[in-house]
Design a protein around this motif. Structure first.
Motif, PDB file in Angstrom:
ATOM      1  N   CYS A 250     -10.623   0.593 -25.745  1.00  0.00           N
ATOM      2  CA  CYS A 250      -9.758   0.762 -24.576  1.00  0.00           C
ATOM      3  C   CYS A 250      -9.562   2.235 -24.234  1.00  0.00           C
ATOM      4  O   CYS A 250      -9.561   2.617 -23.053  1.00  0.00           O
ATOM      5  CB  CYS A 250      -8.403   0.099 -24.830  1.00  0.00           C
ATOM      6  SG  CYS A 250      -8.454  -1.704 -24.892  1.00  0.00           S
ATOM      7  N   THR A 268      -2.444  -2.916 -22.836  1.00  0.00           N
ATOM      8  CA  THR A 268      -2.346  -3.431 -24.201  1.00  0.00           C
ATOM      9  C   THR A 268      -3.739  -3.497 -24.811  1.00  0.00           C
ATOM     10  O   THR A 268      -4.722  -3.635 -24.086  1.00  0.00           O
ATOM     11  CB  THR A 268      -1.709  -4.833 -24.251  1.00  0.00           C
ATOM     12  OG1 THR A 268      -1.603  -5.272 -25.621  1.00  0.00           O
ATOM     13  CG2 THR A 268      -2.538  -5.853 -23.489  1.00  0.00           C
ATOM     14  N   LEU A 300      -6.962  -3.541 -20.378  1.00  0.00           N
ATOM     15  CA  LEU A 300      -6.441  -4.245 -21.553  1.00  0.00           C
ATOM     16  C   LEU A 300      -7.600  -4.678 -22.440  1.00  0.00           C
ATOM     17  O   LEU A 300      -8.727  -4.866 -21.991  1.00  0.00           O
ATOM     18  CB  LEU A 300      -5.548  -5.428 -21.179  1.00  0.00           C
ATOM     19  CG  LEU A 300      -6.087  -6.610 -20.373  1.00  0.00           C
ATOM     20  CD1 LEU A 300      -6.825  -7.588 -21.284  1.00  0.00           C
ATOM     21  CD2 LEU A 300      -4.938  -7.333 -19.685  1.00  0.00           C
TER      22      LEU A 300
END
Length: 427
Positions: A250, A268, A300
């Protein structure tokens, strides 16, 4: 919208390129001090071939074994057997490969070492059980179809297994085990990655039985007896190192997005809900947060689940992307993609899917309704008709999934060149 598709390709190929295990494995092996005896390599998972190849370039080994998914090996490796097996459900080849791995460590003694290279996918690829194969496969099918998350699935599978929940690590004793792990589990829990073949399990029997009850699993008396078997309580001869994870995936995606001119946010790296709900939520967040004067990327990572309600073809990333299409419909300058870092999404040849503001209308023109497609779990064919399949082929790594929602204000000029070189991020 072609420019957003090109941006998406740069983002996912670059992020996956940075997640390849070659450098990370060699770095982890700087701490490996083999004993005076033999050293055997056992590599398991979708990234097993690439991890073993990197290790063989750094150490000398006395043979070993690679167990990976069909189509994921990339040729012979010196002195190492290569076996391919089934995923996401174990097959006869999974059982045979696991028995071969046990054979290779049974004769090891004091002073010998096992270099255990582990990556995601091992829960199916690396398997042995006292249950008949068909019964074991049926339980796996129940777990994958009922909507259980990956931790719940592994909690049951490891207790039915002869190599999970620390049992393979136990079988290696008294040889020392040095484990290098590429994580595809939220939070990088060693006991959950590939169901923890060389890690002490943190779950309890009561928690496992609760999963069986929650989803109404149909289990024979033999299966119930296997669930009750104690797992190893300690593995003092095992040393483990995590060398890559979804959080790194990420962060790399965010870096690439910034290089392209986006304001990027990682929402997230532990996404774990239903795929279609996650796709809808990510698309809505993009519409809520977009501003006319700024490009925006919402990122995410994690591993969503699909609850099977139909007989179609697809995977969690394809379903996540397709579910966003109705929400982005007509919203110029928006797009969303989701990919599996291993290059395979469910039982398909696609890594994931891409949709933009025109996908919904394009499908409707062909008489395809997104809700009906999702109910049939047939995202693959819908995305194929819309030109939205992402196909990378096996990548050589496996650190969960990456989903990114993109907004580029209509009329705003694109950067002529990003702030990184294309070659640096090419698969």
């Amino acid at each position: 919208m072609a420019e957003l598709r090109r941006h998406a390709e740069r983002i996912y190929t670059g992020a996956i390129r940075r997640a390849l295990p070659d450098v990370a494995v060699k770095e982890a092996l700087k701490g490996f001090r083999p004993g005076p005896g033999r050293t055997r390599i056992i590599a398991v998972g979708k990234a097993a071939w690439r991890m073993a190849s990197a290790a063989l370039g750094a150490i000398e080994a006395d043979g070993g074994l690679v167990v990976t998914k069909y189509g994921h090996s990339q040729g012979p490796l010196p002195g190492v057997e290569i076996l391919e097996a089934g995923h996401p459900v174990a097959d006869a080849a999974s059982f045979a490969a696991s028995e071969r791995a046990l054979e290779l460590v049974r004769d090891l003694g004091e002073g010998d070492s096992v270099l255990f290279l582990l990556s995601g996918g091992g829960s199916a690829l690396f398997e042995s059980s006292d249950l008949p194969l068909e019964e074991f496969r049926d339980i796996n099918r129940q777990l994958l179809a009922c909507g259980a998350d990956i931790q719940e699935v592994n909690r049951v599978r490891k207790r039915l297994s002869n190599v999970k929940g620390g049992r393979f690590g136990e079988a290696c004793a008294p040889a020392r085990v040095f484990s290098v792990v590429l994580s595809d589990v939220l939070g990088d829990r060693l006991d959950m990655i590939a169901s923890g073949p060389a890690a002490v399990d943190a779950s309890t029997l009561e928690e496992t039985l609760a999963v069986a009850g929650k989803y109404g699993l149909k289990l024979s008396s033999q299966a119930m007896a296997l669930l009750a078997r104690p797992l190893p309580a300690a593995l003092p001869h095992v040393e483990s190192h995590v060398c890559g994870s979804v959080s790194q995936l990420c962060q790399t995606a965010a870096e690439i997005c910034r290089g392209l001119g986006y304001e990027s946010r990682v929402l997230t790296d532990r996404a774990s809900g239903e795929a279609r709900e996650t796709g809808e939520a990510l698309a809505r967040a993009l519409l809520r947060e977009r501003r006319a004067e700024r490009p925006l990327a919402l990122i995410l990572g994690g591993e969503t689940v699909v609850k099977l309600t139909g007989q179609g073809k697809g995977g969690r990333n394809q379903e996540l992307a397709l579910a966003a299409a109705p929400i982005l419909a007509g919203m110029e300058g928006t797009a969303l993609f989701s990919v599996g870092s291993d290059g395979t999404d469910g039982p398909t040849d696609a890594a994931g899917g891409f949709v933009d503001s025109g996908t919904w209308a394009l499908l409707r023109e062909q008489g395809i309704e997104v809700p009906a497609v999702l109910a049939e779990n047939d995202s693959y064919h819908a995305l194929e008709r819309a030109g939205g399949l992402i196909v990378t082929g096996p990548t050589g790594t496996n650190v969960n999934d990456l989903s990114v929602a993109l907004y580029w204000p209509p009329g705003m000029p694109q950067n002529e060149e990003p702030v990184f070189t294309t070659a640096e991020y090419r698969l």
